[in-house]
Scaffold this motif. Structure first.
Motif, mmCIF file in Angstrom:
data_model
loop_
_atom_site.group_PDB
_atom_site.id
_atom_site.type_symbol
_atom_site.label_atom_id
_atom_site.label_comp_id
_atom_site.label_asym_id
_atom_site.label_seq_id
_atom_site.Cartn_x
_atom_site.Cartn_y
_atom_site.Cartn_z
ATOM 1 N N GLU A 183 46.717 17.809 4.108
ATOM 2 C CA GLU A 183 48.169 17.974 4.071
ATOM 3 C C GLU A 183 48.816 17.336 5.307
ATOM 4 O O GLU A 183 49.719 16.507 5.211
ATOM 5 C CB GLU A 183 48.479 19.475 4.076
ATOM 6 N N ARG A 184 48.314 17.707 6.456
ATOM 7 C CA ARG A 184 48.867 17.204 7.714
ATOM 8 C C ARG A 184 48.783 15.692 7.784
ATOM 9 O O ARG A 184 49.695 15.016 8.241
ATOM 10 C CB ARG A 184 48.089 17.769 8.899
ATOM 11 N N LEU A 185 47.655 15.167 7.313
ATOM 12 C CA LEU A 185 47.453 13.730 7.416
ATOM 13 C C LEU A 185 48.408 12.986 6.494
ATOM 14 O O LEU A 185 48.999 11.981 6.866
ATOM 15 C CB LEU A 185 46.008 13.394 7.059
ATOM 16 N N ARG A 186 48.582 13.518 5.294
ATOM 17 C CA ARG A 186 49.512 12.906 4.369
ATOM 18 C C ARG A 186 50.894 12.866 5.035
ATOM 19 O O ARG A 186 51.575 11.844 5.017
ATOM 20 C CB ARG A 186 49.570 13.708 3.088
ATOM 21 N N GLY A 187 51.256 13.988 5.664
ATOM 22 C CA GLY A 187 52.547 14.077 6.347
ATOM 23 C C GLY A 187 52.689 13.023 7.436
ATOM 24 O O GLY A 187 53.792 12.567 7.744
ATOM 25 N N ARG A 188 51.564 12.629 8.013
ATOM 26 C CA ARG A 188 51.632 11.642 9.078
ATOM 27 C C ARG A 188 51.573 10.227 8.534
ATOM 28 O O ARG A 188 51.360 9.281 9.299
ATOM 29 C CB ARG A 188 50.455 11.837 10.020
ATOM 30 N N GLY A 189 51.676 10.079 7.238
ATOM 31 C CA GLY A 189 51.715 8.740 6.673
ATOM 32 C C GLY A 189 50.350 8.143 6.405
ATOM 33 O O GLY A 189 50.207 6.933 6.256
ATOM 34 N N TRP A 190 49.359 9.007 6.331
ATOM 35 C CA TRP A 190 48.024 8.509 6.020
ATOM 36 C C TRP A 190 47.949 8.186 4.543
ATOM 37 O O TRP A 190 48.301 9.036 3.701
ATOM 38 C CB TRP A 190 47.024 9.610 6.334
ATOM 39 N N GLU A 240 39.534 7.320 13.153
ATOM 40 C CA GLU A 240 40.947 7.642 12.957
ATOM 41 C C GLU A 240 41.211 9.129 13.155
ATOM 42 O O GLU A 240 42.201 9.506 13.790
ATOM 43 C CB GLU A 240 41.390 7.235 11.550
ATOM 44 N N LEU A 291 43.767 10.721 15.851
ATOM 45 C CA LEU A 291 44.840 11.613 15.441
ATOM 46 C C LEU A 291 44.690 13.000 16.047
ATOM 47 O O LEU A 291 45.547 13.856 15.877
ATOM 48 C CB LEU A 291 44.860 11.728 13.904
ATOM 49 N N GLU A 300 42.476 15.207 15.220
ATOM 50 C CA GLU A 300 42.095 16.213 14.224
ATOM 51 C C GLU A 300 40.619 16.582 14.321
ATOM 52 O O GLU A 300 40.183 17.575 13.764
ATOM 53 C CB GLU A 300 42.407 15.701 12.808
ATOM 54 N N HIS A 307 41.499 22.342 16.945
ATOM 55 C CA HIS A 307 42.754 23.017 17.282
ATOM 56 C C HIS A 307 42.561 24.344 17.988
ATOM 57 O O HIS A 307 43.519 24.959 18.403
ATOM 58 C CB HIS A 307 43.628 23.168 16.030
#
Lengths: 138, 138
Positions: free
Chosen positions: B6-13, B60, B64, B66, B84
């Motif tokens: 989810e987070r990665l998609r949000g970052r434009g991945w 990557e 990022l 992650e 995290h």
DNA sequence: ACTTGACTTAGACATTGTCTAATGTAGGAT
DNA sequence: ATCCTACATTAGACAATGTCTAAGTCAAGT
């Protein structure tokens, strides 16, 4: 580092030109060379020394507890002759420069029994990371 | 680990089957796989995934923030998805087993200014070494 | 459904480390 | 002083890990 050679002889190490050269290369403070760097410098003093001998000798020095292997950088192992004074490392994230440091406090004492998972913990290695004055200025 | 995707998609991945599989393989606690282990497990789920893609994707994820790269073992890098929650590592010197641990105290505070050599210190990595209960029993 | 730029692929290449079989030599024995 | 022999060294093959490239593929916006 002549004490080193002395100690090693006392432990029954056969003394050879190659081993002497490797020990010489490792002399000094804040020395953290990779095996390959040790080899290059050794070749400068003794052109016919082989890579295998450098690796063997470093391995022996580590077994004997005279030199430490450190994994500060995530590429090659580095060899630290400062094995008799416990210390940790401070590494520049940009240029890779390494300094020996002596933190106050004992991190071993900071690991409570509940966090030991039944392990017998004998050693701790601490690596601080940051940016050195040189790289900060640039 | 679905939050991760989810987070990665949000970052434009851009989302691909390969990236999804790598993220799935890295799911869990006390997970510290080498790149090669990640690749083997990814191949089990997606046979045509290439080594280069696994390396790229891991790189990557590290950029990022992650996933963490850890150098507990002195061979291959290991990848730790538990990025995290700050933590350190406890490694078995014999079998290589790794556990995440949470020491009390803050080792950063233990490094006095006089030992910082002008560095801006931002991070610290602690590796405890010992023998795990299994190996001790053997 | 197109299009495009980002993603993936296979495999060559690079770096670091290990192993072996043949040769050389340090240091004790004579 | 010389000889012996076990240990050390050598070159180079091999292994493990990681990086790069050029060509093909595909996710996602239009």
């Amino acid at each position: 580092m002549s004490d080193l050679l002395e100690r090693l002889r006392g432990r029954g190490w056969r003394m050879t030109a190659q081993r002497r050269v490797v020990a010489e290369v490792l002399d000094g403070d804040h020395v953290h060379l990779t095996a390959d760097e040790v080899h290059s410098r050794a070749v400068a003093k003794l052109p016919e020394i082989s890579r295998a001998t450098v690796y063997n000798t470093l391995g022996e020095l580590v077994s004997l507890g005279e030199v430490l292997e450190v994994a500060t950088d995530k590429r090659a192992k580095r060899y630290d002759p400062n094995a008799h004074r416990p210390h940790h490392h401070l590494v520049c994230a940009q240029c890779g420069a390494i300094r020996d440091v002596h933190p106050s406090g004992n991190p071993l004492a900071d690991l409570p029994d509940s966090e030991r998972f039944g392990f017998t913990v004998s050693d701790v290695e601490v690596t601080y990371r940051g940016v050195c004055p040189n790289c900060a200025a640039a």
